[in-house]
Design a protein around this motif. Structure first.
Motif, mmCIF file in Angstrom:
data_model
loop_
_atom_site.group_PDB
_atom_site.id
_atom_site.type_symbol
_atom_site.label_atom_id
_atom_site.label_comp_id
_atom_site.label_asym_id
_atom_site.label_seq_id
_atom_site.Cartn_x
_atom_site.Cartn_y
_atom_site.Cartn_z
ATOM 1 N N LEU A 102 -7.280 -20.075 -5.510
ATOM 2 C CA LEU A 102 -7.200 -19.115 -6.621
ATOM 3 C C LEU A 102 -8.576 -18.905 -7.255
ATOM 4 C CD1 LEU A 102 -3.854 -20.205 -8.329
ATOM 5 C CD2 LEU A 102 -4.272 -18.105 -7.046
ATOM 6 N N ASN A 103 -9.311 -20.015 -7.412
ATOM 7 C CA ASN A 103 -10.654 -19.910 -7.993
ATOM 8 C C ASN A 103 -11.579 -19.079 -7.113
ATOM 9 O OD1 ASN A 103 -10.250 -21.285 -10.354
ATOM 10 N ND2 ASN A 103 -10.777 -23.276 -9.496
ATOM 11 N N ARG A 104 -11.467 -19.277 -5.788
ATOM 12 C CA ARG A 104 -12.319 -18.518 -4.863
ATOM 13 C C ARG A 104 -12.010 -17.033 -4.939
ATOM 14 N NH1 ARG A 104 -11.778 -22.243 0.119
ATOM 15 N NH2 ARG A 104 -12.972 -23.981 -0.655
ATOM 16 N N ARG A 105 -10.715 -16.691 -5.101
ATOM 17 C CA ARG A 105 -10.342 -15.276 -5.204
ATOM 18 C C ARG A 105 -10.918 -14.639 -6.460
ATOM 19 N NH1 ARG A 105 -4.081 -15.187 -3.163
ATOM 20 N NH2 ARG A 105 -4.530 -15.456 -0.963
ATOM 21 N N ARG A 106 -11.081 -15.474 -7.504
ATOM 22 C CA ARG A 106 -11.666 -14.956 -8.752
ATOM 23 C C ARG A 106 -13.187 -15.017 -8.718
ATOM 24 N NH1 ARG A 106 -7.752 -18.026 -12.916
ATOM 25 N NH2 ARG A 106 -8.602 -19.726 -11.728
ATOM 26 N N GLY A 107 -13.705 -15.489 -7.592
ATOM 27 C CA GLY A 107 -15.164 -15.568 -7.439
ATOM 28 C C GLY A 107 -15.784 -16.806 -8.040
ATOM 29 N N VAL A 108 -14.945 -17.782 -8.385
ATOM 30 C CA VAL A 108 -15.463 -19.023 -8.956
ATOM 31 C C VAL A 108 -15.532 -20.070 -7.843
ATOM 32 C CG1 VAL A 108 -15.116 -20.838 -10.688
ATOM 33 C CG2 VAL A 108 -14.396 -18.488 -11.169
ATOM 34 N N TYR A 109 -16.729 -20.535 -7.576
ATOM 35 C CA TYR A 109 -16.901 -21.544 -6.528
ATOM 36 C C TYR A 109 -17.308 -22.867 -7.163
ATOM 37 C CZ TYR A 109 -16.700 -17.799 -3.123
ATOM 38 O OH TYR A 109 -16.289 -16.746 -2.364
ATOM 39 N N ALA A 110 -16.518 -23.887 -6.876
ATOM 40 C CA ALA A 110 -16.872 -25.215 -7.404
ATOM 41 C C ALA A 110 -18.043 -25.752 -6.596
ATOM 42 C CB ALA A 110 -15.680 -26.145 -7.287
ATOM 43 N N VAL A 111 -19.105 -26.082 -7.316
ATOM 44 C CA VAL A 111 -20.298 -26.593 -6.636
ATOM 45 C C VAL A 111 -20.081 -28.071 -6.300
ATOM 46 C CG1 VAL A 111 -22.781 -27.013 -6.860
ATOM 47 C CG2 VAL A 111 -21.752 -25.009 -7.935
ATOM 48 N N VAL A 112 -20.212 -28.387 -5.024
ATOM 49 C CA VAL A 112 -20.188 -29.798 -4.617
ATOM 50 C C VAL A 112 -21.599 -30.108 -4.145
ATOM 51 C CG1 VAL A 112 -19.201 -31.518 -3.064
ATOM 52 C CG2 VAL A 112 -17.771 -29.667 -3.942
ATOM 53 N N ASP A 113 -22.345 -30.799 -4.987
ATOM 54 C CA ASP A 113 -23.743 -31.049 -4.632
ATOM 55 C C ASP A 113 -23.916 -32.431 -4.003
ATOM 56 O OD1 ASP A 113 -23.578 -32.742 -6.752
ATOM 57 O OD2 ASP A 113 -24.962 -31.663 -8.034
ATOM 58 N N GLU A 114 -25.176 -32.806 -3.798
ATOM 59 C CA GLU A 114 -25.435 -34.059 -3.080
ATOM 60 C C GLU A 114 -25.002 -35.306 -3.844
ATOM 61 O OE1 GLU A 114 -29.702 -33.570 -2.476
ATOM 62 O OE2 GLU A 114 -30.024 -35.058 -4.037
ATOM 63 N N GLN A 158 -21.310 -35.632 -3.181
ATOM 64 C CA GLN A 158 -21.126 -36.098 -1.804
ATOM 65 C C GLN A 158 -21.459 -37.582 -1.682
ATOM 66 O OE1 GLN A 158 -23.564 -33.311 0.319
ATOM 67 N NE2 GLN A 158 -21.895 -31.867 0.608
ATOM 68 N N ARG A 159 -22.513 -37.994 -2.376
ATOM 69 C CA ARG A 159 -22.908 -39.408 -2.300
ATOM 70 C C ARG A 159 -21.840 -40.302 -2.936
ATOM 71 N NH1 ARG A 159 -28.840 -41.614 -3.867
ATOM 72 N NH2 ARG A 159 -29.382 -40.164 -2.240
ATOM 73 N N ILE A 160 -21.314 -39.849 -4.074
ATOM 74 C CA ILE A 160 -20.273 -40.621 -4.767
ATOM 75 C C ILE A 160 -19.031 -40.743 -3.873
ATOM 76 C CG2 ILE A 160 -18.605 -40.450 -6.672
ATOM 77 C CD1 ILE A 160 -20.959 -39.553 -8.457
ATOM 78 N N GLN A 161 -18.622 -39.602 -3.288
ATOM 79 C CA GLN A 161 -17.429 -39.617 -2.420
ATOM 80 C C GLN A 161 -17.672 -40.472 -1.173
ATOM 81 O OE1 GLN A 161 -16.468 -35.480 -1.763
ATOM 82 N NE2 GLN A 161 -16.115 -35.174 -3.938
#
Lengths: 74, 148
Positions: free
Chosen positions: B46-58, B61-64
């Motif tokens: 739904l967020n992508r359709r509204r043009g909102v992209y959740a930023v997953v930065d380094e 990624q390191r935490i995950q």
């Protein structure tokens, strides 16, 4: 962490000298989250070389103007 | 944690009376995880359709990655302990579990049901523990990052 505070940065000062750029603005321009900017400023996270270059590019300075390596505190 | 700690205390004190609950808890966990990931995927879409992209930065990624590494390590250790115990349990228990036929060959294994349940619960507990550690570590790392 054994290498704590060996690498320091001037992100906070550089933001101030760039018209008090907000953390959110810097995050958006560097393609990271505000959380990461906070962690960087507090010295809790050392960025990758790629991110270090991107941050330097946002401020229009060299990478060594943003990050300093303090050899003496090793 | 609220659900699983009382469950595992019950299971290890009274393995047989808690037998039926294993299925409820196992299915319950599968449902919880499925619903959680389904809602997460729908919200992302739904967020992508509204043009909102959740930023997953380094840093994310390191935490995950760190959380996955530690929880994966825990799961691997638990499974390894389970395998070693299984390998040595049969010879140690000896005649109690291994019954031989009249000609002396191994005919079948008579494993007590309580021990089977303990073994199954151990594997289930390993999975639950790894999941709790994974999400707990992610939460803990973000909290420690945001603390002044």
């Amino acid at each position: 962490m054994s290498n704590a505070n060996i690498i320091t940065n001037r992100i906070r000062q550089l933001r101030f000298f760039h018209h008090e750029m907000t953390q959110q603005e810097l995050a958006e321009r560097a393609g990271i989250t505000r959380q990461t900017v906070i962690a960087l400023e507090q010295g809790k996270y050392y960025p990758s070389l790629e991110l270090a270059f991107r941050l330097a590019r946002v401020f229009g300075v060299s990478i060594e103007d943003v990050f300093q390596f303090d050899e003496d505190s090793q | 944690m609220v659900l699983y700690i009382p469950y595992f205390i019950d299971v290890y004190t009274e393995p047989m009376t808690a037998l039926y609950r294993f299925w409820y808890v196992a299915i319950g966990m599968a449902v919880i995880l499925s619903v959680f990931h389904a809602i997460d995927s729908i919200l992302h879409l739904l967020n992508r359709r509204r043009g909102v992209y959740a930023v997953v930065d380094e840093l994310d990624q390191r935490i995950q990655h760190k959380a996955a590494l530690v929880s994966g390590g825990l799961l691997a250790c638990m499974v390894m302990i389970w395998v070693i115990v299984m390998m040595y349990a049969l010879p140690m228990l000896g005649d109690e579990v291994i019954e031989t036929s009249s000609d002396g060959s191994l005919s079948y294994i008579a494993w007590p049901i309580t021990q089977i349940m303990h073994a199954v619960q151990w594997l289930f507990a390993s999975f639950v523990g790894a999941q709790v550690l994974y999400y707990g570590m992610i939460l803990g790392q973000y909290r420690s990052m945001s603390r002044e």
